[in-house]
Write a protein that holds these residues in place. Structure first.
Motif, PDB file in Angstrom:
ATOM      1  N   PRO A  82       0.704  -1.203  -0.291  1.00  0.00           N
ATOM      2  CA  PRO A  82       0.172   0.147   0.067  1.00  0.00           C
ATOM      3  C   PRO A  82       0.900   1.271  -0.087  1.00  0.00           C
ATOM      4  CG  PRO A  82      -0.929  -1.678   1.532  1.00  0.00           C
ATOM      5  CD  PRO A  82       0.512  -2.073   1.254  1.00  0.00           C
ATOM      6  N   ASP A  83       2.195   1.311   0.427  1.00  0.00           N
ATOM      7  CA  ASP A  83       2.846   2.450   0.489  1.00  0.00           C
ATOM      8  C   ASP A  83       3.611   2.510  -0.571  1.00  0.00           C
ATOM      9  OD1 ASP A  83       4.733   0.695   1.064  1.00  0.00           O
ATOM     10  OD2 ASP A  83       5.271   1.156   3.143  1.00  0.00           O
ATOM     11  N   GLY A  84       3.762   1.671  -1.622  1.00  0.00           N
ATOM     12  CA  GLY A  84       4.286   1.666  -2.825  1.00  0.00           C
ATOM     13  C   GLY A  84       5.943   1.359  -2.531  1.00  0.00           C
TER      14      GLY A  84
ATOM     15  N   VAL B  52      10.794  -7.279  -2.623  1.00  0.00           N
ATOM     16  CA  VAL B  52      11.813  -6.502  -3.204  1.00  0.00           C
ATOM     17  C   VAL B  52      11.596  -4.961  -3.185  1.00  0.00           C
ATOM     18  CG1 VAL B  52      12.421  -8.277  -4.918  1.00  0.00           C
ATOM     19  CG2 VAL B  52      11.158  -6.535  -5.714  1.00  0.00           C
ATOM     20  N   ASP B  53      12.552  -4.329  -2.926  1.00  0.00           N
ATOM     21  CA  ASP B  53      12.572  -2.931  -2.914  1.00  0.00           C
ATOM     22  C   ASP B  53      12.275  -2.216  -4.036  1.00  0.00           C
ATOM     23  OD1 ASP B  53      13.847  -0.066  -3.269  1.00  0.00           O
ATOM     24  OD2 ASP B  53      13.658  -0.195  -0.997  1.00  0.00           O
ATOM     25  N   ALA B  54      11.011  -1.436  -4.190  1.00  0.00           N
ATOM     26  CA  ALA B  54      10.410  -0.946  -5.449  1.00  0.00           C
ATOM     27  C   ALA B  54      11.136  -0.017  -6.092  1.00  0.00           C
ATOM     28  CB  ALA B  54       8.932  -0.288  -5.052  1.00  0.00           C
ATOM     29  N   GLU B  55      12.169   0.616  -5.472  1.00  0.00           N
ATOM     30  CA  GLU B  55      13.159   1.649  -6.038  1.00  0.00           C
ATOM     31  C   GLU B  55      14.365   1.079  -6.510  1.00  0.00           C
ATOM     32  OE1 GLU B  55      13.024   5.062  -6.851  1.00  0.00           O
ATOM     33  OE2 GLU B  55      10.846   4.907  -6.019  1.00  0.00           O
TER      34      GLU B  55
ATOM     35  N   PRO C 241      -4.827  -4.041   3.215  1.00  0.00           N
ATOM     36  CA  PRO C 241      -4.886  -2.769   3.073  1.00  0.00           C
ATOM     37  C   PRO C 241      -3.945  -1.764   4.131  1.00  0.00           C
ATOM     38  CG  PRO C 241      -6.978  -3.549   3.039  1.00  0.00           C
ATOM     39  CD  PRO C 241      -6.317  -4.578   3.349  1.00  0.00           C
ATOM     40  N   ASP C 242      -3.585  -2.584   4.930  1.00  0.00           N
ATOM     41  CA  ASP C 242      -2.639  -1.704   6.274  1.00  0.00           C
ATOM     42  C   ASP C 242      -1.278  -2.322   5.802  1.00  0.00           C
ATOM     43  OD1 ASP C 242      -2.557  -4.594   7.041  1.00  0.00           O
ATOM     44  OD2 ASP C 242      -3.249  -3.982   9.141  1.00  0.00           O
ATOM     45  N   GLY C 243      -0.876  -3.262   4.950  1.00  0.00           N
ATOM     46  CA  GLY C 243       0.477  -3.551   4.439  1.00  0.00           C
ATOM     47  C   GLY C 243       0.718  -4.645   5.447  1.00  0.00           C
ATOM     48  N   GLY C 244       0.249  -5.168   6.131  1.00  0.00           N
ATOM     49  CA  GLY C 244       0.694  -6.065   7.323  1.00  0.00           C
ATOM     50  C   GLY C 244       0.790  -7.413   7.134  1.00  0.00           C
ATOM     51  N   LEU C 245      -0.149  -7.750   6.080  1.00  0.00           N
ATOM     52  CA  LEU C 245      -0.221  -9.159   5.746  1.00  0.00           C
ATOM     53  C   LEU C 245      -0.055  -9.581   3.999  1.00  0.00           C
ATOM     54  CD1 LEU C 245      -3.236 -10.476   7.784  1.00  0.00           C
ATOM     55  CD2 LEU C 245      -0.933 -11.042   8.219  1.00  0.00           C
ATOM     56  N   LEU C 246       0.400 -10.456   3.560  1.00  0.00           N
ATOM     57  CA  LEU C 246       0.700 -10.668   2.181  1.00  0.00           C
ATOM     58  C   LEU C 246      -0.119 -12.012   1.870  1.00  0.00           C
ATOM     59  CD1 LEU C 246       1.663  -9.995  -0.447  1.00  0.00           C
ATOM     60  CD2 LEU C 246       3.782 -11.572  -0.077  1.00  0.00           C
ATOM     61  N   ALA C 247      -1.237 -12.065   1.269  1.00  0.00           N
ATOM     62  CA  ALA C 247      -2.187 -12.950   0.752  1.00  0.00           C
ATOM     63  C   ALA C 247      -1.553 -13.695  -0.459  1.00  0.00           C
ATOM     64  CB  ALA C 247      -3.678 -12.885   0.690  1.00  0.00           C
ATOM     65  N   VAL C 248      -1.418 -15.115  -0.388  1.00  0.00           N
ATOM     66  CA  VAL C 248      -0.687 -15.639  -1.691  1.00  0.00           C
ATOM     67  C   VAL C 248      -1.599 -17.027  -1.956  1.00  0.00           C
ATOM     68  CG1 VAL C 248       1.276 -16.900  -2.437  1.00  0.00           C
ATOM     69  CG2 VAL C 248       1.583 -15.094  -0.707  1.00  0.00           C
ATOM     70  N   GLY C 249      -1.678 -17.182  -3.364  1.00  0.00           N
ATOM     71  CA  GLY C 249      -2.470 -18.178  -3.956  1.00  0.00           C
ATOM     72  C   GLY C 249      -1.364 -19.088  -4.723  1.00  0.00           C
TER      73      GLY C 249
ATOM     74  N   ARG D 141      -0.002   2.475  -5.647  1.00  0.00           N
ATOM     75  CA  ARG D 141      -1.260   3.270  -5.407  1.00  0.00           C
ATOM     76  C   ARG D 141      -1.020   4.879  -5.664  1.00  0.00           C
ATOM     77  NH1 ARG D 141      -4.175   2.027   0.212  1.00  0.00           N
ATOM     78  NH2 ARG D 141      -2.536   2.961   0.964  1.00  0.00           N
ATOM     79  N   GLN D 142       0.407   5.280  -5.272  1.00  0.00           N
ATOM     80  CA  GLN D 142       0.818   6.586  -5.388  1.00  0.00           C
ATOM     81  C   GLN D 142       0.843   7.024  -6.673  1.00  0.00           C
ATOM     82  OE1 GLN D 142       1.886   4.212  -3.346  1.00  0.00           O
ATOM     83  NE2 GLN D 142       1.487   4.670  -1.210  1.00  0.00           N
ATOM     84  N   GLY D 143       0.958   6.120  -7.615  1.00  0.00           N
ATOM     85  CA  GLY D 143       1.079   6.256  -9.054  1.00  0.00           C
ATOM     86  C   GLY D 143       2.748   6.737  -9.373  1.00  0.00           C
ATOM     87  N   THR D 144       3.629   6.565  -8.699  1.00  0.00           N
ATOM     88  CA  THR D 144       4.972   6.954  -8.698  1.00  0.00           C
ATOM     89  C   THR D 144       5.968   5.892  -9.171  1.00  0.00           C
ATOM     90  OG1 THR D 144       5.705   6.520  -6.296  1.00  0.00           O
ATOM     91  CG2 THR D 144       4.747   8.948  -7.066  1.00  0.00           C
ATOM     92  N   VAL D 145       5.544   4.585  -9.251  1.00  0.00           N
ATOM     93  CA  VAL D 145       6.314   3.462  -9.877  1.00  0.00           C
ATOM     94  C   VAL D 145       5.319   2.660 -10.476  1.00  0.00           C
ATOM     95  CG1 VAL D 145       6.356   2.233  -7.552  1.00  0.00           C
ATOM     96  CG2 VAL D 145       8.023   1.979  -9.093  1.00  0.00           C
ATOM     97  N   ALA D 146       5.717   1.612 -11.391  1.00  0.00           N
ATOM     98  CA  ALA D 146       5.153   0.772 -12.115  1.00  0.00           C
ATOM     99  C   ALA D 146       5.998  -0.362 -12.250  1.00  0.00           C
ATOM    100  CB  ALA D 146       4.416   1.282 -13.393  1.00  0.00           C
ATOM    101  N   ALA D 147       5.453  -1.605 -12.453  1.00  0.00           N
ATOM    102  CA  ALA D 147       6.111  -2.858 -12.810  1.00  0.00           C
ATOM    103  C   ALA D 147       5.562  -3.927 -13.650  1.00  0.00           C
ATOM    104  CB  ALA D 147       6.479  -3.669 -11.645  1.00  0.00           C
ATOM    105  N   ALA D 148       6.078  -4.401 -14.473  1.00  0.00           N
ATOM    106  CA  ALA D 148       5.666  -5.302 -15.360  1.00  0.00           C
ATOM    107  C   ALA D 148       6.556  -6.628 -15.552  1.00  0.00           C
ATOM    108  CB  ALA D 148       5.548  -4.837 -16.962  1.00  0.00           C
ATOM    109  N   ALA D 149       5.780  -7.829 -15.745  1.00  0.00           N
ATOM    110  CA  ALA D 149       6.433  -8.957 -15.996  1.00  0.00           C
ATOM    111  C   ALA D 149       6.594  -9.386 -17.413  1.00  0.00           C
ATOM    112  CB  ALA D 149       5.727 -10.186 -15.287  1.00  0.00           C
TER     113      ALA D 149
END
Length: 368
Positions: free
Chosen positions: A43-45, A60-63, A85-93, A336-344
């Motif tokens: 959530p904090d990007g 990984v570090d987003a920067e 939403p609070d960034g405390g958990l990561l749900a994985v499938g 969410r902040q719109g300052t960084v994008a990633a693609a696979a």
């Protein structure tokens, strides 16, 4: 493409005379050696979660792309990931029909649930992060953040192809090949069944939750007005309509089923009998769309290896940058902040870009 009875439009794009511009800078390229099926920003990007079909899961570090935490041992592959939403958990499938919950701070496993059969391809956090939904095969399973099962719905006619949260009213929306459903927050009650025989492959919902849009495998779309009960069909796309994105500010819906982005305005009664805007520039199928920078910047990633940015000026959208990664891109996410994008990339690489206001162009290896 256009709604039945709509006027088709092809506004041309020009680079001169831009009043708003953005630039993209290549931040890093991760060479994983295995396809990254799951991508998600915190959530904090600041953190990017990456899951591969080989079963590796990394934060990984987003920067910088520097590894912060990693997990191995998902032997059936990682197919989806989503931060709470609070960034405390990561749900994985996983590919074994599992839904996992990890604590981000120390990497501990909070819960492991059997949520269905086949691949767990879709995850959505419910309103306020009080529940998390997993879709595996024909089954939707809702659990608490502690991993306690809360509800289960297994009445889909075919495998679930799309899953959305409804953060304003609570509950979830699902799509399968025959229909879409609005399901209550407990995950058991169908509040509305929306029949659709065109083969749903993607879903998106407008920010005000008035419109639910389905992309179809037959090159068409359907838009349901959840307030009035009316619906609208758009057709004429050359391939499956898998890429859908709503603007954060304003009524624009970006869509792609082929190598052209088609944008519809949902002001008033919707796009019926209106002219869509179009953005050209890709030579192969567009695989991902996303708005960034408060909805001013529209991003696209394609099987041609292009990462493309465009801005809205009046009723047109103008190209401002493009970066060629020299290999097919298959998935696009934006913080969410719109300052960084990633693609696979299809070859096992993950790319990240920093986004900012500035001169048109993309910086970094392969940028133009």
């Amino acid at each position: 493409p256009g709604p039945r009875g709509a006027r088709a439009g092809r506004p041309r794009l020009h680079r001169a005379g831009l009043t708003v511009s953005f630039a993209a800078r290549r931040l890093f390229q991760l060479r994983l050696g295995e396809h990254a099926e799951a991508l998600a920003f915190s959530p904090d990007g600041k953190t990017l979660a990456v899951g591969t079909l080989a079963g590796a899961l990394s934060l990984v570090d987003a920067e910088s792309g520097e590894l912060r935490r990693g997990w191995e041992g998902h032997h059936d592959g990682v197919y989806s990931a989503a931060f709470s939403p609070d960034g405390g958990l990561l749900a994985v499938g996983t590919g074994a029909g599992e839904g996992l919950l990890y604590k981000v701070s120390d990497g501990s496993l909070v819960a492991s649930l059997k949520v269905g059969t086949g691949w767990t391809e879709h995850i959505a956090w419910g309103k306020g992060g009080t529940a998390v939904a997993f879709a595996a095969g024909k089954v939707l399973t809702v659990a608490t953040p502690a991993g306690m099962p809360q509800g289960r719905f297994d009445g889909h006619e075919s495998s679930v192809t799309a899953l959305l949260a409804r953060p304003k009213v609570g509950g979830f929306a699902t799509g399968c090949l025959q229909s879409a459903r609005l399901i209550g927050k407990a995950g058991t009650k169908v509040e509305r069944l929306l029949e659709d025989g065109s083969g749903i492959v993607a879903l998106t919902m407008s920010p005000d939750e008035q419109w639910l849009i389905a992309g179809h495998q037959d090159g068409s779309m359907r838009a349901w007005n959840l307030t009035s009960g009316s619906d609208l069909e758009m057709s004429g796309y050359p391939t499956k309509v898998r890429a859908l994105a709503w603007g954060e500010r304003g009524p624009w819906l970006a869509t792609a089923g082929g190598n052209t982005v088609v944008l519809w305005s949902f002001t008033g009664k919707g796009p019926a009998r209106t002219k869509p805007a179009e953005i050209e520039g890709h030579s192969d199928k567009i695989m991902g769309l996303a708005f960034a920078q408060g909805g001013q910047l529209l991003l696209s990633a394609g099987a041609d290896g292009l990462f493309h940015g465009a801005v809205q000026e009046g009723k047109e959208f103008r190209s401002v940058f493009v970066d060629d990664v020299k290999g097919p891109l298959v998935r696009l996410v934006v913080a969410r902040q719109g300052t960084v994008a990633a693609a696979a990339g299809r070859g096992g690489d993950v790319f990240a870009w920093g986004l900012r206001r500035g001169a048109a162009g993309a910086e970094g290896e392969g940028g133009a």
